[in-house]
Design an enzyme around this catalytic site. Sequence first.
Site, PDB file in Angstrom:
ATOM      1  N   LYS A 118     -13.383  -7.016  -7.901  1.00 40.10           N
ATOM      2  CA  LYS A 118     -13.675  -7.598  -6.602  1.00 40.10           C
ATOM      3  C   LYS A 118     -15.065  -8.218  -6.698  1.00 40.10           C
ATOM      4  O   LYS A 118     -16.081  -7.528  -6.552  1.00 40.10           O
ATOM      5  CB  LYS A 118     -13.621  -6.508  -5.522  1.00 40.10           C
ATOM      6  CG  LYS A 118     -12.209  -5.984  -5.244  1.00 40.10           C
ATOM      7  CD  LYS A 118     -12.227  -4.861  -4.225  1.00 40.10           C
ATOM      8  CE  LYS A 118     -10.877  -4.671  -3.547  1.00 40.10           C
ATOM      9  NZ  LYS A 118      -9.751  -4.492  -4.462  1.00 40.10           N
ATOM     10  N   ASP A 143      -0.414  -0.182  -4.440  1.00 38.46           N
ATOM     11  CA  ASP A 143      -1.826   0.210  -4.402  1.00 38.46           C
ATOM     12  C   ASP A 143      -2.009   1.497  -3.614  1.00 38.46           C
ATOM     13  O   ASP A 143      -1.804   1.530  -2.404  1.00 38.46           O
ATOM     14  CB  ASP A 143      -2.661  -0.920  -3.778  1.00 38.46           C
ATOM     15  CG  ASP A 143      -4.157  -0.665  -3.903  1.00 38.46           C
ATOM     16  OD1 ASP A 143      -4.551   0.393  -4.445  1.00 38.46           O
ATOM     17  OD2 ASP A 143      -4.938  -1.537  -3.464  1.00 38.46           O
ATOM     18  N   LYS A 150       0.831  -1.201   0.000  1.00 39.10           N
ATOM     19  CA  LYS A 150       0.000   0.000   0.000  1.00 39.10           C
ATOM     20  C   LYS A 150       0.865   1.251   0.000  1.00 39.10           C
ATOM     21  O   LYS A 150       1.819   1.357   0.786  1.00 39.10           O
ATOM     22  CB  LYS A 150      -0.908   0.014   1.233  1.00 39.10           C
ATOM     23  CG  LYS A 150      -1.946  -1.095   1.254  1.00 39.10           C
ATOM     24  CD  LYS A 150      -3.053  -0.864   0.236  1.00 39.10           C
ATOM     25  CE  LYS A 150      -4.130  -1.940   0.355  1.00 39.10           C
ATOM     26  NZ  LYS A 150      -5.182  -1.776  -0.663  1.00 39.10           N
ATOM     27  N   GLU A 174      -1.876   0.577  -8.702  1.00 37.86           N
ATOM     28  CA  GLU A 174      -3.334   0.418  -8.610  1.00 37.86           C
ATOM     29  C   GLU A 174      -3.972   1.722  -8.118  1.00 37.86           C
ATOM     30  O   GLU A 174      -3.537   2.282  -7.113  1.00 37.86           O
ATOM     31  CB  GLU A 174      -3.610  -0.727  -7.630  1.00 37.86           C
ATOM     32  CG  GLU A 174      -5.022  -1.243  -7.619  1.00 37.86           C
ATOM     33  CD  GLU A 174      -5.084  -2.582  -6.860  1.00 37.86           C
ATOM     34  OE1 GLU A 174      -4.258  -3.478  -7.136  1.00 37.86           O
ATOM     35  OE2 GLU A 174      -5.953  -2.718  -5.989  1.00 37.86           O
ATOM     36  N   ASP A 224      -9.165   0.244  -9.721  1.00 39.32           N
ATOM     37  CA  ASP A 224      -9.810  -0.577  -8.693  1.00 39.32           C
ATOM     38  C   ASP A 224     -11.086   0.120  -8.203  1.00 39.32           C
ATOM     39  O   ASP A 224     -12.190  -0.209  -8.637  1.00 39.32           O
ATOM     40  CB  ASP A 224      -8.808  -0.851  -7.563  1.00 39.32           C
ATOM     41  CG  ASP A 224      -9.296  -1.918  -6.595  1.00 39.32           C
ATOM     42  OD1 ASP A 224     -10.324  -2.558  -6.883  1.00 39.32           O
ATOM     43  OD2 ASP A 224      -8.661  -2.124  -5.551  1.00 39.32           O
TER      44      ASP A 224
END
Length: 336
Positions: A264, A181, A152, A215, A240
Amino acid sequence: MTNDYRFEFRPYQRRFLRSLTTNHGKWDIREGIILRLTDETLRVGWGEIAPISWFGSETLEQVLDFCRQLPGEITDETIFSIPDELPACQFGFESAWEWGSWKWGNEFFSMPNAQCPMPNAQSFSALLPFGEAALNQWETLWQKGYRTFKWKIGVDAIADELKIFESLTRILPASTKLRLDANGGLSYEEANLWLRTCDNLKANAELPLEIEFIEQPLPVEQFQQMLELSTSYETAIALDESVATLKQLAACHQQGWREIFVIKPGIVGSPSRLRKFCHQHQIDTVFSSVLETAIGRLAALQIAAELSRNNRAIGFGIDHFFEQEETWFQTLWNDL
Ligand SMILES: O=C(O)CCC(=O)c1ccccc1C(=O)O
Ligand SMILES: [Mg+2]
């Protein structure tokens, strides 16, 4: 299954073994509902509704309201007419309806014995802890077989994150893939800096690892800027949050997005409509978890196995599993 089902549900709350830190803050407890459909022949299907409202799905309150207003007996019609404003509900009900029709034996699971599918760690991406902790944690995950990691960014000051990133790129072994991300947490200038840094690393032939993609660098509202960034740098961008639901996915595709789409399944909406979209448009996908429990995870992995077509690791690392996985379910459904 026949066309009429007894419908029951139970809300749950579960603490993660380790919290997930993103630029939205720290997340410790997963809340959702488990539902059960029983048909006239007493066949049972399980489903999970695990919304993430900060990500663009409905809220838990909306899920509870929806489940509470349903009668105890429902039909196919009920399941296939859940409104698009409740994408996590569409997933939970439809996957319960499909429960039992799946086969386990695909690129993600080998079947050493018929009872127990074994995850193939190389096909999974594992979440590294945020910040410096990533530097000492990757090795444990590597030993478990993971070769793709997600880290992250957009959590701390960019200068600090770039320094840790540089260390990470030097210590991670060859043939590792790294995903960054940002959860929409970068400014336009910061996104350019990250992409330039990754492009420079790529140009450096000595670097053994691959930066697979960044991302969701920018907030959902800044789609045009992300489109522009996607054509300006070698390093790929994966959307995302921008494609959290099927409607958003179709809109981004329609507006010309041709790099990676993170899907997702747990919040994207109806599995049958997702299948249709993916078959119609040969998009580059990465399937990813919403940190659901084992019930939703089974359904999401089934969809991932059917629709993955590009050899990209799926974001279902076991790093955030819950405590007491076996006893939890029995306590939740005390009539089992
Ligand atoms: O995608 C993965 O690899 C793991 C899952 C993950 O990162 C995630 C899990 C829950 C909510 C948001 C996210 C995210 O991708 O931002
Ligand atoms: Mg993400």
